[in-house]
Design an enzyme around this catalytic site. Sequence first.
Site, PDB file in Angstrom:
ATOM      1  N   ASN A 252      40.758  22.037 -20.722  1.00 56.17           N
ATOM      2  CA  ASN A 252      40.134  21.009 -21.563  1.00 56.17           C
ATOM      3  C   ASN A 252      38.912  21.513 -22.313  1.00 56.17           C
ATOM      4  O   ASN A 252      38.424  20.854 -23.203  1.00 56.17           O
ATOM      5  CB  ASN A 252      39.747  19.800 -20.702  1.00 56.17           C
ATOM      6  CG  ASN A 252      38.785  20.178 -19.588  1.00 56.17           C
ATOM      7  OD1 ASN A 252      38.808  21.299 -19.084  1.00 56.17           O
ATOM      8  ND2 ASN A 252      37.947  19.242 -19.194  1.00 56.17           N
TER       9      ASN A 252
ATOM     10  N   LEU B 296       0.841  -1.204   0.000  1.00 56.94           N
ATOM     11  CA  LEU B 296       0.000   0.000   0.000  1.00 56.94           C
ATOM     12  C   LEU B 296       0.873   1.250   0.000  1.00 56.94           C
ATOM     13  O   LEU B 296       1.660   1.461   0.921  1.00 56.94           O
ATOM     14  CB  LEU B 296      -0.917   0.013   1.223  1.00 56.94           C
ATOM     15  CG  LEU B 296      -1.834  -1.197   1.401  1.00 56.94           C
ATOM     16  CD1 LEU B 296      -2.839  -0.926   2.511  1.00 56.94           C
ATOM     17  CD2 LEU B 296      -2.542  -1.555   0.098  1.00 56.94           C
TER      18      LEU B 296
ATOM     19  N   ARG C 273       1.892  13.735   7.233  1.00 52.52           N
ATOM     20  CA  ARG C 273       2.659  13.924   8.468  1.00 52.52           C
ATOM     21  C   ARG C 273       4.149  14.133   8.192  1.00 52.52           C
ATOM     22  O   ARG C 273       4.901  14.546   9.060  1.00 52.52           O
ATOM     23  CB  ARG C 273       2.440  12.726   9.415  1.00 52.52           C
ATOM     24  CG  ARG C 273       1.047  12.707  10.038  1.00 52.52           C
ATOM     25  CD  ARG C 273       0.729  11.378  10.709  1.00 52.52           C
ATOM     26  NE  ARG C 273       0.302  10.344   9.754  1.00 52.52           N
ATOM     27  CZ  ARG C 273      -0.082   9.117  10.098  1.00 52.52           C
ATOM     28  NH1 ARG C 273      -0.072   8.764  11.376  1.00 52.52           N
ATOM     29  NH2 ARG C 273      -0.454   8.238   9.179  1.00 52.52           N
TER      30      ARG C 273
ATOM     31  N   SER D  57      55.576  24.166 -12.354  1.00 48.93           N
ATOM     32  CA  SER D  57      54.422  24.743 -11.666  1.00 48.93           C
ATOM     33  C   SER D  57      53.733  25.817 -12.488  1.00 48.93           C
ATOM     34  O   SER D  57      54.355  26.467 -13.322  1.00 48.93           O
ATOM     35  CB  SER D  57      54.876  25.361 -10.347  1.00 48.93           C
ATOM     36  OG  SER D  57      55.352  24.350  -9.510  1.00 48.93           O
TER      37      SER D  57
END
Length: 491
Positions: free
Chosen positions: A390, A16, A23, A409
């Site tokens: 990208n 069911l 609630r 870096s």
Amino acid sequence: MADKQRQADELHVIILAAGQGTRMRTTLPKVLQPLAGKPMIRHLLETVQQLSPKQIHLVHGHGSEQLQAALSDVQLNWVLQDQQRGTGHAVSQAMPAIPAQASVLVLMADHPLVPLALLETMLDNSSDTVLVTMELSAPHGYGRILRDRQGQFTAIIEQADASIEQQQIVEVNSGIYLFPAAALRRWLTRLSSDNAAAENYLTDVLAMAIADGMAVSTLQWPQADCLQGANTQAQLAQLERLYQQQQVQLLLQAGVRIADPQRLDIRGQVDAGLDVFIDVNVVLSGHCQLGDKVSIGPGCVLHDCQLGSGTQVLAHSVLEDVRCGERCMIGPFAHCRPGTRLANEVKIGNFVETKNAVIGAHSKASHLSYLGDAQLGERVNIGAGTITCNFDGVSKWITRIADDVFIGSDTQLIAPVSIGAGAFIGAGSTISHDAPAGQLTLSRSKQTTLQDWRAPAQRVSSTDQHTAESKAATASTGARRKVEPDNKEQN
Ligand code: UD1
Ligand code: CA
């Protein structure tokens, strides 16, 4: 064995799920509220499927479209209950599809953690009508089990219809029943809505069974916590905790060391090898496979990950669809997105983001980088601040970096671009063309020093000048000395 098979052939399950669940106070239909990351009704369906019933009839009504979309992959007989006129009315909607000789197992969709062992126990006495009860210290909201002086079950009385005395009863109806189909059909036609809720209560069927002289067995299940329903967010949260405890216990039994069993959440399946350690506040979802000696640091979130043995995921890393080999080091604060594939002993350090990145053994990106749509060979060193550019605004392109490359870096690699094996890229470069193997490539504006440069003289604006003058004036009147103690207090 043959007996069991016969039962499965005749077994029809009615679930069911037509109610709104007011609630819960949310827009999502109650039975789709998530428990451990998936709609609560799925937990129940997965349990029921293990009984191999002839058919599962799902009574739906409120939020039908959302429900059908969420369960489109599940084989169900969808039974529409147009108006929610009560649990008895809901069951009667499914009856036309059920043959007279069937056994009918009725379940409420808002009871997600019903154990398989309980359903199997019920089926073992399927000749009777079986009703599952439980004892609750806080029975409010449940139907109460009424018994005569001999302790024989007589009826169920709903909370709203119960007298003050009946409300003291702690044995309640779990909402799980097994009925013989033909008799159930008969009883359902006799239901009335003459009650506090003006609904057809399925629970009234039980008293009819007794009146008809049918044997009704009540099965009181000792582990009441897993049979509870979720009518409210508070009850759902309790069930979530219970589910998490159960999952963590399974991992502990399998030998996983867990820093704090209260602070691990599992929203899916976890397969763990030997000597796995999981620190606090970790969330594992989807299917996570953790090899031997894998350790997951505090605050990590992993979804669908497969980690090779000895891999360490350090604090506060987020990994989704990651597969890695052995002894990788990931984090702290790493973000490995879908398609991250790491070979053995790869290092992904802090504030490094990867996506669709295939990275060869012993390669390292230790700090502050983005590696998206990238293919890296072995022993590649990615310097801090390296970015694979990208996306050109329309399409995504691939960056290929061969074995033994050193990327200085703060380098931007503008894809599509390839860096040949053993190449060095000078720090601070913007690389938009392929770089040859074994050579130093850099793109950097020439450093210059201006010989005739002078430091700018301090310029004083007219307002600054005014402020400076008034400051000098207050200092000479002693006002400054008065202000000082207050200033100190503020510090
Ligand atoms: C019901 C039982 C109560 C039991 C409790 C266990 C009745 C009258 N009461 O109360 O004895 O202790 O479950 O949790 O059966 N539903 C429909 N159609 C409807 C009404 C409900 O499909 O017309 C579905 C709901 O979606 C829900 C389930 O039936 O999944 C139970 O309904 P709910 O309103 O939660 O019943 P309870 O008040 O909990
Ligand atoms: Ca309920």
